[in-house]
Structure formats: structure tokens, C-alpha cells
Design an enzyme around this catalytic site. Structure first.
Site, PDB file in Angstrom:
ATOM      1  N   GLY A 169      60.661 -68.623  24.078  1.00 45.19           N
ATOM      2  CA  GLY A 169      60.066 -67.578  25.048  1.00 45.19           C
ATOM      3  C   GLY A 169      60.761 -66.539  25.100  1.00 45.19           C
ATOM      4  O   GLY A 169      60.473 -65.349  25.445  1.00 45.19           O
ATOM      5  N   GLU A 198      67.216 -66.387  28.960  1.00 48.23           N
ATOM      6  CA  GLU A 198      65.867 -67.337  29.286  1.00 48.23           C
ATOM      7  C   GLU A 198      64.846 -66.343  29.237  1.00 48.23           C
ATOM      8  O   GLU A 198      64.857 -65.141  29.832  1.00 48.23           O
ATOM      9  CB  GLU A 198      66.079 -68.144  30.312  1.00 48.23           C
ATOM     10  N   ASP A 199      63.578 -66.921  29.070  1.00 46.83           N
ATOM     11  CA  ASP A 199      62.445 -66.172  29.388  1.00 46.83           C
ATOM     12  C   ASP A 199      62.106 -66.417  30.925  1.00 46.83           C
ATOM     13  O   ASP A 199      61.809 -65.015  31.761  1.00 46.83           O
ATOM     14  CB  ASP A 199      60.986 -66.527  28.609  1.00 46.83           C
ATOM     15  N   ASP A 221      61.922 -71.253  36.658  1.00 49.59           N
ATOM     16  CA  ASP A 221      60.760 -71.699  37.297  1.00 49.59           C
ATOM     17  C   ASP A 221      61.395 -72.788  38.408  1.00 49.59           C
ATOM     18  O   ASP A 221      62.091 -72.309  39.448  1.00 49.59           O
ATOM     19  CB  ASP A 221      59.796 -72.258  36.651  1.00 49.59           C
ATOM     20  N   ILE A 262      52.243 -66.728  34.469  1.00 52.81           N
ATOM     21  CA  ILE A 262      52.289 -65.381  33.639  1.00 52.81           C
ATOM     22  C   ILE A 262      52.306 -65.740  32.216  1.00 52.81           C
ATOM     23  O   ILE A 262      53.108 -66.837  31.855  1.00 52.81           O
ATOM     24  CB  ILE A 262      53.230 -64.356  34.065  1.00 52.81           C
TER      25      ILE A 262
HETATM   26  P1  IMP Z   1      61.571 -74.664  34.737  1.00 54.34           P
HETATM   27  O1  IMP Z   1      62.549 -75.812  33.983  1.00 54.34           O
HETATM   28  O2  IMP Z   1      60.787 -75.390  35.809  1.00 54.34           O
HETATM   29  O3  IMP Z   1      62.557 -73.387  35.464  1.00 54.34           O
HETATM   30  O4  IMP Z   1      60.815 -74.259  33.747  1.00 54.34           O
HETATM   31  C1  IMP Z   1      61.094 -73.428  32.771  1.00 54.34           C
HETATM   32  C2  IMP Z   1      60.067 -73.268  31.469  1.00 54.34           C
HETATM   33  O5  IMP Z   1      58.395 -73.678  32.160  1.00 54.34           O
HETATM   34  C3  IMP Z   1      60.058 -71.817  31.071  1.00 54.34           C
HETATM   35  O6  IMP Z   1      61.239 -72.006  30.115  1.00 54.34           O
HETATM   36  C4  IMP Z   1      58.763 -72.057  30.419  1.00 54.34           C
HETATM   37  O7  IMP Z   1      58.514 -72.514  29.374  1.00 54.34           O
HETATM   38  C5  IMP Z   1      57.996 -72.778  31.444  1.00 54.34           C
HETATM   39  N1  IMP Z   1      57.312 -71.575  32.450  1.00 54.34           N
HETATM   40  C6  IMP Z   1      57.465 -71.766  33.815  1.00 54.34           C
HETATM   41  N2  IMP Z   1      56.673 -70.778  34.498  1.00 54.34           N
HETATM   42  C7  IMP Z   1      55.904 -70.306  33.708  1.00 54.34           C
HETATM   43  C8  IMP Z   1      54.970 -69.035  33.715  1.00 54.34           C
HETATM   44  O8  IMP Z   1      54.755 -68.591  34.779  1.00 54.34           O
HETATM   45  N3  IMP Z   1      54.561 -68.831  32.356  1.00 54.34           N
HETATM   46  C9  IMP Z   1      54.812 -69.303  31.323  1.00 54.34           C
HETATM   47  N4  IMP Z   1      55.822 -70.283  31.148  1.00 54.34           N
HETATM   48  C10 IMP Z   1      56.087 -70.826  32.462  1.00 54.34           C
HETATM   49 MG    MG Z   2      61.442 -71.546  28.108  1.00 54.18          MG
END
Ligand code: IMP
Ligand code: MG
Length: 180
Positions: free
Chosen positions: A50, A104-105, A108, A158
Site C-alpha cells: 500500500g 504506511e498507507d 485503521d 477508500i
Molecule cells: P489496521 O490493522 O486495522 O490498522 O488496518 C490496516 C490495513 O487495513 C491497511 O494496511 C490496509 O491494508 C487495510 N485498510 C484499512 N482501511 C482501509 C481502507 O479504507 N481502504 C483500503 N484498505 C484499508
Molecule cells: Mg497496508
């Protein structure tokens, strides 16, 4: 008329155009430049896939000597009974005693970034800070600080500028949001 694109089964419309992304990337680069100018050769570690587009545009705006590397968080089914295991792959630099900036991209819930920081800390870096293109503060459930969020958004899903919907959409220069 508003441009709508289709990826797999969902429709998406533009939420953040490329010029707005560029402004946010420049602003976060300015902050990092101010904080790291006196440090010795910090290492930027981009999290694939990402972060590839953000990493490229961000690093063109960084004005101090630095190293650039990429890692990947690979999920696999361990025993298939205890659920998913996540592994950090590609860390091929010795980061002991070094100042590390993770790129990071999107952050969340924070589960991925927390795992990433824990893995990197095992290698005794001098410091670890987090830069992310997007941050969802209302979804964030962890306590580690997100030092350099370029943009904060709500809980919407997104795609574009590196982010995907089931692997599609990473090449889009604007960021799109899912629409009904
Ligand atoms: P986390 O571990 O819940 O913080 O999620 C992180 C990963 O979920 C990111 O690196 C993305 O790969 C994916 N992700 C979370 N939200 C989005 C979004 O809105 N669009 C695309 N990928 C997302
Ligand atoms: Mg990611």
C-alpha cells in the site's frame, strides 16, 4: 458529471483529488524534515504494497540524507485452528541503534502497525516513529502514537494512491470512496 469507477462489484467516486494529496504529503514531509535534520541517516521503511506511491512522493520531498527500505506483513494460516499468523518479511538492514520512520498507507484499527512496531523494536533501533498517509482516528483502538498522519478521515472505505479494494485500485492517482 461525477466520475464513478467500478472495481470488482463496487462503485467508487473521487473523494480526494491528486492535488490535495500532494499538499498533504508536502506538509507531512516538512514536519519530518524539521524533526530529523540533525539525526544521522534515518531509515524510512515502507510497508508494501500500500505505501509504494506515498513512499515515492514523500521521499522526493525529504531533504536530509536517509536510507530507504521496504517490508511486507505477510499473513498466513499457522495451524489453521488458531487463526491467522502475521510475519514481517524483508527486513534486510541492521536497524540496531538507527532512527526508523515507518511509512504506511493507512492506519485503521492499528493492529498492523502495532505488530510492525513490536517486530522492529526487537532489533533495538534508537527510535521508531510512524508516518501514515491516512489515519482513521475513530477506528483506532491502540495506544501507540501515530506521529505523522498526512490526512485524517472517517471510517469510510477508500481506494487509490496505493490503497486497494481486493488488490484493485492501487494505481489510481486520486483517492476514491465507495458509493452506493
Ligand atoms: P489496521 O490493522 O486495522 O490498522 O488496518 C490496516 C490495513 O487495513 C491497511 O494496511 C490496509 O491494508 C487495510 N485498510 C484499512 N482501511 C482501509 C481502507 O479504507 N481502504 C483500503 N484498505 C484499508
Ligand atoms: Mg497496508
Amino acid at each position: 458529471m461525477e466520475k464513478v469507477i467500478k472495481l470488482h462489484d463496487r462503485n467508487f467516486k473521487v473523494m480526494i483529488p491528486a492535488d490535495k494529496i500532494e499538499v498533504a504529503v508536502s506538509a507531512v514531509a516538512d514536519k519530518i524534515n524539521a524533526d530529523y535534520r540533525e539525526k544521522k541517516n534515518p531509515i524510512f521503511i515502507g510497508v508494501l504494497n500500500g505505501s509504494f506511491m506515498f513512499m515515492s512522493d514523500l521521499l522526493k520531498k525529504i531533504d536530509f540524507c536517509c536510507e530507504i527500505s521496504f517490508v511486507k506483513l505477510a499473513s498466513y494460516c499457522g495451524t489453521c485452528s488458531s487463526g491467522e499468523v502475521t510475519n514481517l518479511i524483508g527486513l534486510n538492514r541492521d536497524i540496531e541503534g538507527r532512527d526508523v520512520i515507518i511509512v504506511e498507507d493507512i492506519v485503521d484499527t492499528g493492529a498492523s502497525i502495532e505488530h510492525m512496531v513490536a517486530e522492529l523494536q526487537r532489533h533495538n533501533p534508537a527510535s521508531v516513529r510512524i508516518c501514515t498517509l491516512f489515519f482513521k482516528p475513530n477506528a483506532y483502538k491502540r495506544s501507540i502514537p501515530i506521529d505523522y498522519p498526512a490526512m485524517e478521515i472517517g471510517n469510510e472505505f477508500i481506494v487509490g494512491y496505493g490503497l486497494d479494494y481486493d488488490q484493485l485500485g492501487r494505481n489510481l492517482k486520486d483517492v476514491y470512496v465507495v458509493t452506493e
